[in-house]
Design a protein around this motif. Structure first.
Motif, PDB file in Angstrom:
ATOM      1  N   ALA A 128      -7.253  39.216   0.226  1.00  0.00           N
ATOM      2  CA  ALA A 128      -8.535  38.510   0.163  1.00  0.00           C
ATOM      3  C   ALA A 128      -9.107  38.286   1.555  1.00  0.00           C
TER       4      ALA A 128
ATOM      5  N   LEU B  86     -12.597  39.910   3.080  1.00  0.00           N
ATOM      6  CA  LEU B  86     -13.650  39.056   3.624  1.00  0.00           C
ATOM      7  C   LEU B  86     -14.027  39.491   5.034  1.00  0.00           C
TER       8      LEU B  86
ATOM      9  N   ARG C  98     -19.527  29.820  -3.470  1.00  0.00           N
ATOM     10  CA  ARG C  98     -18.258  30.555  -3.453  1.00  0.00           C
ATOM     11  C   ARG C  98     -17.070  29.607  -3.410  1.00  0.00           C
TER      12      ARG C  98
ATOM     13  N   GLN D  90     -11.730  36.034  -5.084  1.00  0.00           N
ATOM     14  CA  GLN D  90     -12.334  36.290  -3.776  1.00  0.00           C
ATOM     15  C   GLN D  90     -12.324  37.779  -3.445  1.00  0.00           C
TER      16      GLN D  90
ATOM     17  N   ILE E 284     -14.110  29.496  -6.265  1.00  0.00           N
ATOM     18  CA  ILE E 284     -12.704  29.737  -5.921  1.00  0.00           C
ATOM     19  C   ILE E 284     -11.880  28.475  -6.137  1.00  0.00           C
TER      20      ILE E 284
END
Length: 281
Positions: free
Chosen positions: A17, A21, A55, A75, A59
């Motif tokens: 994740a 990102l 977000r 994510q 999450i």
């Protein structure tokens, strides 16, 4: 069972994740450096990549309702969708970009820059990079712990093909993909090696996070004229991969990874405290 059994599986998902990102953010910076903006991707990218906001609520809810594995998987999925939108979205005109930003986003070290001199920017960046990325991904998928002896350096040698294009101006239509794809190869190698050679999983995650932040910091420094090329202090992407490969060859990955992580985090702290206060040269 996502990511594998036990706590190590959760750390693998966390690393995936975080990598996704970081790649999403460098991809957006790279696309913007061409003077284009993916119009259709802006909303989903802002949702998937920006800190806080919706977000964080999504999450956080996933973590409360289904646990950490699902939260990291959410994510990861959001970042994949946002990256796909960057590729497929209709591009509009953004702010004018300064020439030479994209090569600076690569994070090349002294060795990569030296190798690139031999072709003097005549080789486009994507073909050799895709070859190196394919080899690295295949060997990482098969398991780096299964490679005997010096063959563990094969992904490093394959990724070094990308160094041949370090002097290229990256002015092709899809050359903005070179920085995120190059960094993806580095992340995959470091992650696969760390988890395969039994380095402590939180240390592997900490190293990946430090490398990701180093790349992002260099990109923003390039935009403000505060960073010299190559990245000597951070060793460059190729220096870190070579160091990790030699550590695997010597069987000391559990020793080298924490030392490298501490060094990079210390370098980030120093740069954030001191480097950003300097005037552009």
């Amino acid at each position: 069972g996502l990511g594998g059994p036990g706590a190590d599986g959760v750390w693998r998902l966390a690393a995936a994740a975080a990598i996704a990102l970081g790649l999403l953010q460098i991809a957006e910076l790279s696309l913007a450096a061409t003077g284009a903006v993916a119009v259709r991707a802006r909303r989903i990218q802002a949702f998937a990549g920006a800190p806080g906001g919706a977000r964080l609520l999504v999450i956080g809810a996933a973590a409360l309702l289904a646990g950490a594995r699902v939260a990291f998987a959410v994510q990861l999925l959001l970042c994949v969708l946002a990256f796909a939108a960057l590729l497929a979205g209709k591009s509009g005109e953004g702010p004018a970009a300064a020439p030479g930003w994209l090569p600076g986003y690569r994070g090349d070290g002294p060795l990569a820059v030296w190798i690139g001199r031999f072709v003097d920017g005549k080789l486009p960046p994507l073909p050799p990079l895709l070859v190196g990325l394919l080899v690295t991904g295949m060997l990482a998928g098969l398991g780096l712990h299964n490679l005997p002896g010096i063959l563990v350096l094969t992904p490093v040698e394959a990724m070094m093909l990308a160094a041949l294009a370090s002097w290229h101006p990256h002015d092709g239509r899809r050359d903005w993909l070179a920085p995120p794809l190059l960094q993806a190869g580095e992340y995959v190698f470091l992650a696969a090696l760390g988890f395969a050679d039994r380095a402590w999983a939180p240390v592997t995650f900490a190293l990946l996070a430090a490398v990701m932040l180093r790349h992002l910091e260099l990109a923003y420094r390039v935009r403000t004229g505060l960073v010299p090329v190559p990245d000597r202090r951070g060793l460059g992407w190729e220096g870190r991969m070579i160091l990790a490969g030699l550590a695997a060859l010597a069987g000391i990955v559990p020793v080298i990874y924490p030392l490298l992580a501490v060094y990079l985090w210390g370098l980030l702290g120093w740069d954030w405290a001191v480097g950003w206060s300097r005037s552009p040269s």
